[in-house]
Motif scaffolding. Sequence first.
Motif, PDB file in Angstrom:
ATOM      1  N   SER A   1       0.822  -1.218   0.000  1.00  9.84           N
ATOM      2  CA  SER A   1       0.000   0.000   0.000  1.00  9.84           C
ATOM      3  C   SER A   1       0.850   1.259   0.000  1.00  9.84           C
TER       4      SER A   1
ATOM      5  N   ILE B   1       1.624   0.920  -4.253  1.00  8.29           N
ATOM      6  CA  ILE B   1       0.509   0.842  -5.209  1.00  8.29           C
ATOM      7  C   ILE B   1      -0.814   1.079  -4.481  1.00  8.29           C
ATOM      8  N   GLU B   2      -1.822   1.443  -5.251  1.00  9.17           N
ATOM      9  CA  GLU B   2      -3.154   1.600  -4.669  1.00  9.17           C
ATOM     10  C   GLU B   2      -3.785   0.221  -4.529  1.00  9.17           C
TER      11      GLU B   2
ATOM     12  N   THR C   1      -7.172  -1.593  -3.763  1.00 12.54           N
ATOM     13  CA  THR C   1      -8.597  -1.296  -3.716  1.00 12.54           C
ATOM     14  C   THR C   1      -9.455  -2.509  -3.373  1.00 12.54           C
TER      15      THR C   1
END
Length: 180
Positions: free
Chosen positions: A112, A115-116, A118
């Motif tokens: 996290s 990168i995102e 989700t």
Amino acid sequence: MKQHYFIGIKIPEPIANEIVNERENTNVHETHKILPVADDLHITLFYLGHVEQNVLASIVQRLQDIQWEAFELTTSGLSHFGNEQTPRVVFTGVENSNPLVVLQQEIVQRLSQVIEITNVTSFIPHITIAKKWSSKNELHAKDFHLRKMRFEVSHFSIFQINNNRSPHYEEIEYIQSRRG
């Protein structure tokens, strides 16, 4: 086609071979499209999908900073995702392991930062032995009797997915546990 990756624990060869041999006591070869070869058996810790090379390098760096001790896992029979008669995935489970859960959570936390993230779903550690249902018949797995097997986890890896060859999953990075 873009290159995809995942983070996982490779199943040791003797255990993977035994799982694949025991799989022959089911009818998954008739009911599922994909039956992983022994060399592809693993526990997914996080599916990355496509990431650029510079991002992958940052991920590797973050993962190598994780301080963790080697631990043992134990296989725990057969289970599935989806309908019992027509499951989309058939797998060998592993017994509950707090060190495994903590490691997976630490990996997600480190990812996290780069990168995102989700689609955080609950982590259900498993070793896929068949996937992609493709039959009108029901699954028959009552003769699957895998003995409990223990194995040490002293590293995890980043795998590159190569759909055009077998084995499909190639270890491209290796993250070692800390030595005590």
